[in-house]
Design a protein around this motif. Structure first.
Motif, PDB file in Angstrom:
ATOM      1  N   ARG A  57       0.842  -1.192   0.000  1.00  0.00           N
ATOM      2  CA  ARG A  57       0.000   0.000   0.000  1.00  0.00           C
ATOM      3  C   ARG A  57       0.878   1.243   0.000  1.00  0.00           C
ATOM      4  O   ARG A  57       1.986   1.245   0.535  1.00  0.00           O
ATOM      5  N   LEU A  58       0.370   2.317  -0.597  1.00  0.00           N
ATOM      6  CA  LEU A  58       1.186   3.501  -0.816  1.00  0.00           C
ATOM      7  C   LEU A  58       1.565   4.225   0.472  1.00  0.00           C
ATOM      8  O   LEU A  58       2.533   4.964   0.507  1.00  0.00           O
ATOM      9  N   GLU A  59       0.809   4.016   1.537  1.00  0.00           N
ATOM     10  CA  GLU A  59       1.069   4.706   2.804  1.00  0.00           C
ATOM     11  C   GLU A  59       1.622   3.694   3.808  1.00  0.00           C
ATOM     12  O   GLU A  59       0.923   2.782   4.216  1.00  0.00           O
TER      13      GLU A  59
ATOM     14  N   GLY B  98      -4.208   2.074  -5.138  1.00  0.00           N
ATOM     15  CA  GLY B  98      -3.498   2.298  -3.893  1.00  0.00           C
ATOM     16  C   GLY B  98      -2.381   1.317  -3.629  1.00  0.00           C
ATOM     17  O   GLY B  98      -1.758   1.362  -2.572  1.00  0.00           O
ATOM     18  N   ASN B  99      -2.095   0.439  -4.590  1.00  0.00           N
ATOM     19  CA  ASN B  99      -1.018  -0.545  -4.455  1.00  0.00           C
ATOM     20  C   ASN B  99       0.238   0.013  -5.113  1.00  0.00           C
ATOM     21  O   ASN B  99       0.196   0.463  -6.258  1.00  0.00           O
ATOM     22  N   TYR B 100       1.358  -0.031  -4.393  1.00  0.00           N
ATOM     23  CA  TYR B 100       2.595   0.573  -4.889  1.00  0.00           C
ATOM     24  C   TYR B 100       3.026  -0.032  -6.221  1.00  0.00           C
ATOM     25  O   TYR B 100       3.305   0.691  -7.189  1.00  0.00           O
TER      26      TYR B 100
ATOM     27  N   GLU C 171       0.638   0.967  -9.099  1.00  0.00           N
ATOM     28  CA  GLU C 171       0.749   2.365  -9.514  1.00  0.00           C
ATOM     29  C   GLU C 171       2.032   2.602 -10.310  1.00  0.00           C
ATOM     30  O   GLU C 171       2.035   3.352 -11.295  1.00  0.00           O
TER      31      GLU C 171
END
Length: 339
Positions: free
Chosen positions: A125-127, A186-188, A191
């Motif tokens: 996840r990006l965060e 939202g998946n690194y 993206e």
């Protein structure tokens, strides 16, 4: 009754402290003395008290590994890489799954505290800040395939460059309408791969039609379902680039059921190069992610942290094209495809 450390010391003719140093791997023991102690332990079938050893050394010799999932070829390869490096250094693994859920990931991290010397966490996840905030500052941690800010050592693939290279390759076959099957929002990894696809379209001045970006979630079923939307596009794309191999395999089945020939009617490519990719008919063209290397580099980075060193904050592993039949390239003998 189980043998005690004192009995081992008496049989070997050494002090209890010497036996303890042998158990803890100290280099302050002569080789001949170490040999006597080990022989005594074997003869008495002595089993060390792990709890006592942990209390005395502060080390568990266990590494916690938290992955989004434990199933599938991708995670298996990453785990193999971590384990290979860990075993050579005398560490064992405690592996669990977060199912990409932050609450569950937090629960698993808290469960591992006090049981592991360090953590390797794949957090796509990006965060990632809220996750790493759960880890005590004195517990070393390495992130895999995460959005990196340099605060936590991170090992990742060069997703964006690999996706751009595959898009350019499909264009080199004459394709101008290239559809892209996306990963979860939202998946690194998803993206980054989408960004690489878009980069190549801009570079080649190819149409960047939003309708060509199809929704997916990295699962095989989403690739299968996406075929219906793909074939409904007008004009129909002549190539499909899936953000991972699992979706490409699902799409291949859906296309076959609808009588669409790959690559004659539509070129197909994936990403990761999971083991089944080379055995499909046609063989799947894909971008190879060095999955096992990812695990090995992560463990190497964690070992550096455990040794008090400062490893590189971000390690980016190169990807490369594996060009096979599904994109229109000649077939590759299996033994060459494995290299």
């Amino acid at each position: 009754m189980a043998a005690t450390i004192r009995q081992v010391a008496e049989r070997a003719g050494v002090s209890v402290a010497t036996v303890s140093r042998v158990l803890n791997g100290s280099d302050r023991v002569l080789a001949i003395t170490r040999k006597r102690v080990l022989e005594a332990m074997e003869a008495l079938q002595y089993l060390p008290n792990e709890t006592a050893r942990i209390l005395s050394t502060g080390k568990t010799n266990v590494i916690g590994v938290l992955l989004p999932d434990l199933h599938g070829e991708f995670y298996a390869k990453v785990s193999q890489g971590i384990e290979r490096m860990a075993r050579t250094e005398g560490y064992h693994l405690l592996v669990s799954s977060s199912h990409s859920d932050e609450a569950e990931a937090g629960t698993m991290i808290r469960t591992m505290l006090g049981r592991v010397d360090g953590l390797i966490v794949m957090w796509p996840r990006l965060e990632a800040a809220s996750l790493t905030a759960l880890v005590p500052p004195d517990l070393p941690i390495v992130l895999l395939n995460a959005a990196a800010d340099g605060a936590v050592p991170t090992v990742r693939f060069d997703n964006q460059t690999g996706a751009a290279a595959m898009t350019r390759h499909l264009a080199s076959h004459g394709h101008r309408r290239i559809a892209f099957l996306k990963g979860p929002a939202g998946n690194y990894d998803a993206e980054e791969r989408l960004a690489g696809y878009r980069d190549a379209l801009r570079e080649l001045d190819l149409p960047a039609d939003p309708a060509l970006e199809l929704d997916g979630n990295f699962l095989r079923e989403s690739g299968y379902r996406a075929v219906e939307a793909l074939l409904a596009l007008e004009p129909r794309p002549t190539a499909l680039f899936a953000a991972n191999d699992s979706m490409a395999i699902g799409a291949l089945l859906g296309l076959r059921e609808r009588g669409v020939r790959v690559p004659d009617d539509l070129a197909l490519a994936g990403f990761d190069d999971i083991p089944p990719a080379q055995y499909l008919i046609p063989q799947l063209s894909t971008v190879r992610s060095p999955m096992q290397d990812l695990g090995e580099h992560a463990m190497h980075t964690l070992l550096a942290l455990l040794g008090g060193d400062d490893p590189e904050p971000i390690t980016t592993l190169p990807t490369r094209l594996m060009l096979r039949e599904s994109c229109g390239c000649p077939p590759v003998p299996a033994h060459l495809s494995l290299e």
